[in-house]
Scaffold this motif. Structure first.
Motif, short mmCIF file in Angstrom:
data_model
loop_
_atom_site.label_atom_id
_atom_site.label_comp_id
_atom_site.label_asym_id
_atom_site.label_seq_id
_atom_site.Cartn_x
_atom_site.Cartn_y
_atom_site.Cartn_z
N TYR A 172 52.30 1.15 -30.88
CA TYR A 172 52.01 2.51 -30.41
C TYR A 172 50.90 3.14 -31.24
O TYR A 172 50.00 3.78 -30.72
CB TYR A 172 53.27 3.38 -30.47
N PHE A 173 50.99 2.97 -32.54
CA PHE A 173 50.02 3.57 -33.45
C PHE A 173 48.60 3.03 -33.18
O PHE A 173 47.63 3.78 -33.19
CB PHE A 173 50.46 3.29 -34.89
N PHE A 174 48.54 1.73 -32.91
CA PHE A 174 47.22 1.10 -32.72
C PHE A 174 46.56 1.48 -31.38
O PHE A 174 45.39 1.16 -31.18
CB PHE A 174 47.34 -0.43 -32.84
N ILE A 175 47.31 2.14 -30.50
CA ILE A 175 46.68 2.66 -29.27
C ILE A 175 45.53 3.59 -29.65
O ILE A 175 44.50 3.65 -28.98
CB ILE A 175 47.72 3.45 -28.42
N LEU A 176 45.71 4.29 -30.78
CA LEU A 176 44.70 5.26 -31.22
C LEU A 176 43.34 4.63 -31.49
O LEU A 176 42.33 5.33 -31.54
CB LEU A 176 45.20 6.00 -32.48
N PHE A 177 43.33 3.31 -31.68
CA PHE A 177 42.03 2.65 -31.90
C PHE A 177 41.13 2.76 -30.67
O PHE A 177 39.93 2.51 -30.76
CB PHE A 177 42.22 1.19 -32.32
N ALA A 179 39.07 -2.13 -28.92
CA ALA A 179 39.96 -2.87 -28.00
C ALA A 179 40.63 -4.02 -28.74
O ALA A 179 41.82 -4.31 -28.54
CB ALA A 179 39.15 -3.40 -26.82
N PHE A 180 39.87 -4.68 -29.62
CA PHE A 180 40.47 -5.79 -30.39
C PHE A 180 41.61 -5.27 -31.27
O PHE A 180 42.67 -5.90 -31.35
CB PHE A 180 39.41 -6.48 -31.26
N PHE A 181 41.40 -4.09 -31.92
CA PHE A 181 42.45 -3.58 -32.80
C PHE A 181 43.73 -3.23 -32.02
O PHE A 181 44.83 -3.34 -32.54
CB PHE A 181 41.95 -2.37 -33.59
N VAL A 182 43.55 -2.80 -30.78
CA VAL A 182 44.73 -2.53 -29.94
C VAL A 182 45.53 -3.83 -29.75
O VAL A 182 46.76 -3.86 -29.85
CB VAL A 182 44.31 -1.95 -28.57
N THR A 183 44.80 -4.94 -29.53
CA THR A 183 45.50 -6.22 -29.33
C THR A 183 46.13 -6.70 -30.65
O THR A 183 47.15 -7.37 -30.64
CB THR A 183 44.55 -7.32 -28.80
N LEU A 184 45.52 -6.30 -31.77
CA LEU A 184 46.10 -6.64 -33.08
C LEU A 184 47.48 -5.97 -33.23
O LEU A 184 48.43 -6.56 -33.73
CB LEU A 184 45.16 -6.19 -34.20
N LEU A 203 50.95 -1.71 -20.37
CA LEU A 203 51.14 -0.28 -20.60
C LEU A 203 50.38 0.17 -21.86
O LEU A 203 49.69 1.19 -21.85
CB LEU A 203 52.63 0.03 -20.74
N ILE A 204 50.52 -0.60 -22.93
CA ILE A 204 49.81 -0.26 -24.18
C ILE A 204 48.30 -0.32 -23.94
O ILE A 204 47.56 0.59 -24.35
CB ILE A 204 50.22 -1.25 -25.32
N GLU A 205 47.86 -1.38 -23.27
CA GLU A 205 46.42 -1.50 -22.98
C GLU A 205 45.94 -0.33 -22.11
O GLU A 205 44.87 0.24 -22.36
CB GLU A 205 46.15 -2.83 -22.25
N GLY A 206 46.77 0.04 -21.14
CA GLY A 206 46.42 1.16 -20.24
C GLY A 206 46.30 2.47 -21.01
O GLY A 206 45.38 3.26 -20.76
N CYS A 207 47.21 2.70 -21.95
CA CYS A 207 47.16 3.94 -22.75
C CYS A 207 45.87 3.99 -23.57
O CYS A 207 45.22 5.03 -23.66
CB CYS A 207 48.37 4.04 -23.68
N SER A 208 45.52 2.86 -24.18
CA SER A 208 44.29 2.86 -25.00
C SER A 208 43.06 3.00 -24.10
O SER A 208 42.09 3.66 -24.46
CB SER A 208 44.21 1.60 -25.86
N LEU A 209 43.13 2.41 -22.89
CA LEU A 209 42.00 2.55 -21.96
C LEU A 209 41.81 4.02 -21.55
O LEU A 209 40.68 4.48 -21.37
CB LEU A 209 42.22 1.69 -20.71
N LEU A 210 42.92 4.75 -21.45
CA LEU A 210 42.82 6.18 -21.12
C LEU A 210 42.06 6.92 -22.22
O LEU A 210 41.21 7.76 -21.94
CB LEU A 210 44.22 6.79 -20.95
N LEU A 211 42.40 6.60 -23.49
CA LEU A 211 41.68 7.24 -24.61
C LEU A 211 40.20 6.87 -24.57
O LEU A 211 39.33 7.71 -24.79
CB LEU A 211 42.29 6.81 -25.95
N MET A 212 39.93 5.59 -24.28
CA MET A 212 38.53 5.15 -24.20
C MET A 212 37.81 5.88 -23.06
O MET A 212 36.66 6.28 -23.21
CB MET A 212 38.47 3.63 -23.95
N LEU A 213 38.53 6.06 -21.94
CA LEU A 213 37.93 6.74 -20.79
C LEU A 213 37.56 8.18 -21.15
O LEU A 213 36.49 8.67 -20.78
CB LEU A 213 38.89 6.69 -19.59
#
Lengths: 217, 240
Positions: A18-23, A38-43, A81-91
């Motif tokens: 969850y925390f790494f979504i912020l990347f 995006a890589f850090f999210v996968t980490l 879901l985690i990828e989608g959340c981080s994509l929202l931040l990127m968007l």
């Protein structure tokens, strides 16, 4: 299906995932290869899988009154879901950089890739590759995750390097468009990225279901 | 009538083979599955739950094959696996709050009763539990959703004599309610106390699967206890 996702979110997931979504917010950074976000999210997801393995999560899930392929589905839903959340931040970062921050000198003078819709397509491609290489590889054993993650790291950094280099190649400057310049092209590239993500994830999901059915826990 | 049938089960590993394992379980009967360490008890049980993929044989629950009905079958089966620790850093109540969502027939009253009987503290995490208490926690999950069959892998392992006795009394009570109890053990006194049927496995093969009284009549020699009989049979297999 909701139950297995709830189990993933409340029992299996490491707080780091969850925390790494912020990347995803790294899309705001100038002078930095934004796709590393995006890589850090996968980490974070990799850490989460390790955490789940220590908790005997896969065997526990397989004992619940669900089909074995639902265990795979739960993992894919959680990861997406985690990828989608981080994509929202990127968007959000991309939209701000396309509008309010379109002329910010700090972004205009950035020698590295601009965080535009094409960059978002790059993030989608990275997530698709993570789902294909790491998730698909993990379900060969439901235990070993080091090798698929190392393969993913090699592939993803070659990809980031290639995508960063692309706009320096004569004739391909348009992929680094600012604001709404070349919007049609940017949108098309984003849709291609989305299609790649969906295809890679679906292929991986089918292979993972097949593999998980055959392995012994 | 049998509600679980295992027929010709076969599983090959590089250094161990489970061969032609066949037996049946009936409602309202307690079956003890006995064999020494490494005899094939856990592989058999894991195959019954589709955790291990057999190389041959058939497993059916409630008159139909397990394949393709996993979710439905597991709703009606309770399973517990010894001292394995699930989610060691999560509180018991948090684990249970997720597990109960999966079962249509979750029995909150039974859950509270067994929680009390096993003296488990819901606010503890599995890592804070002793080996015996971990076994009890796993049993708690297996017993709290009105299962018609209980498949328990070494449920008495690590339990003190008092808890062991309490658990065997629980088995007897469940049997009266029509539940089929199938438990693996390497402690023969567990069988003597409560088993109706015995399935004896050695070196990956079923050596006997019959009611306890028939087992004694067929294999026991004069003055022998059940333990003496099984030890003698096991020595015979090793010397063969």
């Amino acid at each position: 299906m909701r139950d297995i996702l709830r189990k993933e979110l409340k029992l299996s997931a490491s707080p780091l995932a969850y925390f790494f979504i912020l990347f995803g917010l790294m899309f705001f950074l100038p002078g930095y290869p934004v796709l590393c976000g995006a890589f850090f999210v996968t980490l974070g997801l990799y850490q989460s899988f390790q955490y789940a393995r220590e908790a005997n999560d896969i065997e526990f899930s397989a004992l619940l009154p669900v089909a074995k392929q639902d265990v795979v589905k739960g993992k894919f839903m959680f990861v997406c879901l985690i990828e989608g959340c981080s994509l929202l931040l990127m968007l959000v970062a991309v939209l701000l950089r396309m509008t309010l921050l379109a002329d910010a000198p700090v972004y205009r003078t950035n020698a590295l890739m601009n965080a535009n819709l094409f960059a978002l397509a790059g993030a989608l491609l990275i997530f698709g590759l993570f789902n294909l290489i790491f998730l698909g590889g993990f379900f060969k054993t439901a235990y070993n995750m080091g090798r698929p993650f190392i393969v993913f790291i090699i592939v993803v950094f070659l990809l980031i390097f290639a995508l960063e280099a692309l706009h320096h190649i004569p004739g391909l400057e348009a992929v680094n468009a600012f604001g709404f310049d070349r919007f049609g092209l940017q949108l098309a590239l984003l849709l291609i990225g989305l299609a790649a993500f969906l295809v890679l994830t679906l292929l991986s999901y089918r292979a993972a279901c097949r593999r998980f059915e055959k392995i012994d826990l | 009538m049998a509600i679980v049938e295992v027929s010709g089960l076969r599983k090959e590993y590089p250094s161990f083979t489970l061969r032609d394992v066949s037996f049946a379980l009936e409602r309202g009967r307690i079956t003890g599955f006995i064999g020494r360490n490494g005899a094939g008890k856990t592989t058999t049980i894991k195959s019954m739950l589709n955790l291990v993929h057999p190389d041959g044989g058939e497993i059916s629950f409630f008159g139909a094959p397990l394949a393709g009905r996993e979710g439905e079958v597991k709703q009606r089966v309770g399973y517990s696996t010894g001292t394995v620790s699930w989610y060691p850093r999560k509180k018991i109540k948090d684990i249970v709050s997720i597990v109960r969502q999966f079962y249509d027939s979750w029995d909150e009253e039974a859950y509270r009763r067994y929680l009390d009987l096993f003296d488990l503290d819901e606010s503890k995490t599995p890592r804070e539990l002793s080996a015996g208490m971990k076994v009890k926690f796993n049993l708690l999950l297996a017993l709290s959703h009105g299962a018609e069959i209980l498949i328990l892998d070494e449920p008495t392992s690590g339990l003190d004599p008092f808890s062991r006795d309490e658990l065997l009394a629980v088995f007897t009570e469940l049997k009266r309610e029509g539940v089929a109890v199938f438990f693996s053990t390497h402690v023969t006194s567990d069988l003597e106390k409560c088993a109706d049927d015995i399935v004896y496995i050695s070196h990956g093969q079923i050596r006997a699967a019959l009611p306890k009284a028939d087992f004694t009549a067929r294999y026991a020699q004069a003055g022998e206890s059940l333990e003496d009989t099984i030890l003698r049979l096991e020595r015979g297999v090793q010397n063969a």
